[in-house]
Write an enzyme that holds these catalytic residues in place. Structure first.
Site, PDB file in Angstrom:
ATOM      1  N   ASP A   1      12.947  23.435  -1.163  1.00 33.27           N
ATOM      2  CA  ASP A   1      13.786  22.748  -2.198  1.00 33.27           C
ATOM      3  C   ASP A   1      15.238  22.543  -1.947  1.00 33.27           C
ATOM      4  O   ASP A   1      15.736  21.844  -2.720  1.00 33.27           O
ATOM      5  CB  ASP A   1      13.776  23.611  -3.659  1.00 33.27           C
ATOM      6  CG  ASP A   1      12.295  24.342  -3.832  1.00 33.27           C
ATOM      7  OD1 ASP A   1      11.336  23.538  -4.100  1.00 33.27           O
ATOM      8  OD2 ASP A   1      12.234  25.334  -3.701  1.00 33.27           O
TER       9      ASP A   1
ATOM     10  N   ARG B   1     -10.664   1.346  14.793  1.00 33.07           N
ATOM     11  CA  ARG B   1     -10.096   1.966  13.711  1.00 33.07           C
ATOM     12  C   ARG B   1     -11.083   1.508  12.524  1.00 33.07           C
ATOM     13  O   ARG B   1     -11.520   2.302  11.738  1.00 33.07           O
ATOM     14  CB  ARG B   1      -8.622   2.021  13.287  1.00 33.07           C
ATOM     15  CG  ARG B   1      -7.929   2.734  12.274  1.00 33.07           C
ATOM     16  CD  ARG B   1      -6.864   2.789  11.936  1.00 33.07           C
ATOM     17  NE  ARG B   1      -6.223   1.240  11.352  1.00 33.07           N
ATOM     18  CZ  ARG B   1      -5.329   1.055  10.831  1.00 33.07           C
ATOM     19  NH1 ARG B   1      -4.236   1.863  11.094  1.00 33.07           N
ATOM     20  NH2 ARG B   1      -5.028  -0.184  10.355  1.00 33.07           N
TER      21      ARG B   1
ATOM     22  N   HIS C   1      -6.801  -6.090  13.243  1.00 32.63           N
ATOM     23  CA  HIS C   1      -5.543  -5.393  12.984  1.00 32.63           C
ATOM     24  C   HIS C   1      -5.209  -5.131  14.635  1.00 32.63           C
ATOM     25  O   HIS C   1      -5.894  -4.760  15.302  1.00 32.63           O
ATOM     26  CB  HIS C   1      -5.580  -4.081  12.124  1.00 32.63           C
ATOM     27  CG  HIS C   1      -4.261  -3.591  11.927  1.00 32.63           C
ATOM     28  ND1 HIS C   1      -3.020  -4.170  11.357  1.00 32.63           N
ATOM     29  CD2 HIS C   1      -3.533  -2.607  12.428  1.00 32.63           C
ATOM     30  CE1 HIS C   1      -1.949  -3.562  11.340  1.00 32.63           C
ATOM     31  NE2 HIS C   1      -2.278  -2.249  11.735  1.00 32.63           N
TER      32      HIS C   1
ATOM     33  N   TYR D   1      16.345  29.932   6.600  1.00 35.66           N
ATOM     34  CA  TYR D   1      15.264  30.863   7.163  1.00 35.66           C
ATOM     35  C   TYR D   1      15.481  31.018   8.936  1.00 35.66           C
ATOM     36  O   TYR D   1      15.633  30.064   9.454  1.00 35.66           O
ATOM     37  CB  TYR D   1      13.932  30.334   6.993  1.00 35.66           C
ATOM     38  CG  TYR D   1      13.626  30.412   5.259  1.00 35.66           C
ATOM     39  CD1 TYR D   1      13.437  31.681   4.804  1.00 35.66           C
ATOM     40  CD2 TYR D   1      13.257  29.368   4.924  1.00 35.66           C
ATOM     41  CE1 TYR D   1      12.967  31.777   3.565  1.00 35.66           C
ATOM     42  CE2 TYR D   1      13.034  29.380   3.521  1.00 35.66           C
ATOM     43  CZ  TYR D   1      12.790  30.675   2.851  1.00 35.66           C
ATOM     44  OH  TYR D   1      12.671  30.827   1.350  1.00 35.66           O
TER      45      TYR D   1
ATOM     46  N   ARG E   1       0.446 -10.467   7.429  1.00 35.04           N
ATOM     47  CA  ARG E   1       0.734  -9.394   6.637  1.00 35.04           C
ATOM     48  C   ARG E   1       2.066  -8.574   6.955  1.00 35.04           C
ATOM     49  O   ARG E   1       1.954  -8.050   8.007  1.00 35.04           O
ATOM     50  CB  ARG E   1      -0.716  -8.517   6.760  1.00 35.04           C
ATOM     51  CG  ARG E   1      -1.970  -9.295   6.707  1.00 35.04           C
ATOM     52  CD  ARG E   1      -3.025  -8.120   6.871  1.00 35.04           C
ATOM     53  NE  ARG E   1      -3.037  -7.454   7.968  1.00 35.04           N
ATOM     54  CZ  ARG E   1      -3.722  -7.655   8.858  1.00 35.04           C
ATOM     55  NH1 ARG E   1      -4.796  -8.790   8.845  1.00 35.04           N
ATOM     56  NH2 ARG E   1      -3.818  -6.947  10.124  1.00 35.04           N
TER      57      ARG E   1
ATOM     58  N   CYS F   1      14.269  23.581   3.889  1.00 37.30           N
ATOM     59  CA  CYS F   1      13.336  24.529   2.768  1.00 37.30           C
ATOM     60  C   CYS F   1      12.816  23.594   2.074  1.00 37.30           C
ATOM     61  O   CYS F   1      12.778  22.220   1.898  1.00 37.30           O
ATOM     62  CB  CYS F   1      14.526  25.333   2.157  1.00 37.30           C
ATOM     63  SG  CYS F   1      15.288  26.410   3.082  1.00 37.30           S
TER      64      CYS F   1
ATOM     65  N   LYS G   1       0.663  -1.161   0.266  1.00 41.81           N
ATOM     66  CA  LYS G   1       0.062   0.035  -0.099  1.00 41.81           C
ATOM     67  C   LYS G   1       0.735   1.091   0.049  1.00 41.81           C
ATOM     68  O   LYS G   1       2.222   1.071   0.181  1.00 41.81           O
ATOM     69  CB  LYS G   1      -0.737  -0.108   1.205  1.00 41.81           C
ATOM     70  CG  LYS G   1      -0.183  -0.030   2.463  1.00 41.81           C
ATOM     71  CD  LYS G   1      -1.127   0.082   3.763  1.00 41.81           C
ATOM     72  CE  LYS G   1      -0.511   0.154   5.040  1.00 41.81           C
ATOM     73  NZ  LYS G   1      -1.104   0.612   6.132  1.00 41.81           N
TER      74      LYS G   1
END
Length: 386
Positions: free
Chosen positions: A322, A139, A171, A273, A227, A320, A43
């Site tokens: 990028d 859940r 689960h 920054y 699993r 940052c 997944k």
């Protein structure tokens, strides 16, 4: 296969996925649960590793089943050429289930409403269904009177030839804490649910409860199928279970890039920054062209590290969108030198778990969030060049 020392020019960084390591991890997990079938969980794009490529390797390694969350993920596997058993266990309201069912994908139902959606999907083929029990995670699935209603509705639909009940599952909430009493409580609740279903005349071929952690630590819940997710990618399911090396696992992904800029700066230089990092002495800064826009954790600012030319170096300042700045100290470096953000650790580079600890999260998030401009490359038996 030995890849080049720097990533290809197609992107600013690459995630190198070692498929031999992946298959070896599945073998370790198979040895831990030798009497159960194995479901390789792919997944979320195989936890960020690439679902189609990883699924093919899982089949090569003998995994009888593949597991995904959504039916669209399952259809991606089918479009990629997979023809074996697949379970998709999450069905949002309004999901179009018919194409997956008609592609021989098993689906899950954790309530009468979800079962009704399966029965009303309009699929040409008879659905194959796994019933989800809430054994204590709250859940997914149901319990009590709602569970009885689900089981009775599934029994009636099976008797009418409208579906086939293939599995019953749940689960575990605390499998990464082996000593937690929640594990035993959930195990008993699951056993009671299986007994209730059998009393209604329904005995599915598959009972499955164990995730990676339980596969490694709790044989009593292996049942018919386990699993295996995070451990198959060479990450530990949790700190109480030990490191990947303790578990005999090898991290599958190496995230690497190359220095885009190298410059010497004086003491007192504010970096990135907010100047949350200020150099304490003359040092060399290195810039890498990857950031939180590509999935790096901004929370790892000033805390995580990378590996450059045989040395561990610090993330200097804020991550940052990028770019990230590294404090290289006096490490000899030049533009184009390889930077390993995390990998298997065999050269001393950080692990994904190290980034997770630095950011106050878990290894799962470190690998699954990678995207953006990061290029994935697949190799068997690969390691970054020495």
């Amino acid at each position: 296969m030995t890849p080049p020392a720097t990533p290809p020019s197609a992107g600013p960084a690459e995630a190198l996925v070692d498929l031999d390591a992946y298959r070896a991890n599945l073998a370790v997990l198979r040895e831990a649960a030798p009497t159960a079938l194995q479901m390789a969980v792919v997944k979320a794009d195989a936890y960020g590793h690439g679902s189609v490529e990883v699924a093919a390797s899982a089949r090569d390694a003998g995994a009888e089943w593949l597991g995904v969350a959504t039916v669209e993920e399952a259809r991606t596997l089918r479009r990629g050429g997979d023809t074996g058993p697949v379970l998709a266990w999450l069905s949002p309201a309004g999901a179009d289930l018919a194409p997956a069912i008609d592609a021989d994908v098993d689906v899950a139902a954790g309530s009468v409403a979800q079962l009704d959606a399966v029965l009303g999907s309009g699929a040409a083929k008879r659905p194959r269904v796994h019933l989800k029990v809430d054994t204590g995670m709250a859940r997914g699935g149901v319990r009590g009177a709602e569970l009885t209603a689900l089981f009775e509705a599934a029994r009636d639909a099976q008797r009418a030839g409208r579906l086939e009940v293939v599995g019953v599952f749940s689960h575990l909430a605390c499998a990464d804490e082996p000593a937690s009493p929640v594990n035993a409580a959930q195990e008993h609740a699951f056993a009671d649910a299986v007994t209730e279903l059998a009393a209604l005349g329904v005995e599915p071929e598959l009972r499955h409860l164990a995730n990676s952690a339980a596969t490694l630590t709790r044989p009593s819940v292996h049942h018919d199928l386990v699993r295996v997710g995070i451990a198959s990618y060479g990450l530990s399911p949790g700190p109480l279970l030990g490191t990947p090396a303790d578990l005999g696992l090898t991290p599958v992904m190496t995230l690497r890039t190359a220095l885009a800029l190298v410059r010497r700066v004086p003491p007192g230089t504010g970096v990135s920054y907010g100047h949350t990092y200020v150099t304490k002495r003359e040092t060399t800064l290195g810039l890498i062209p990857v950031g939180y826009g590509d999935g790096l954790l901004r929370a790892a600012s000033n805390t995580a590290s990378a590996w450059v030319n045989g040395q561990t170096v610090a993330i200097a300042g804020r991550v940052c969108m990028d770019q990230v700045v590294l404090d290289l100290g006096d490490t000899p470096a030049r533009r184009g030198d390889e930077v390993v953000l995390f990998g298997p650790g065999d050269r001393g580079e950080p692990l994904a778990e190290d980034w997770a600890q630095a950011a106050g999260t878990i290894g799962y998030e470190v690998v699954t969030r990678l995207g953006g401009r990061i290029v994935r490359r697949y190799a068997a038996g690969s390691r970054p060049a020495q």
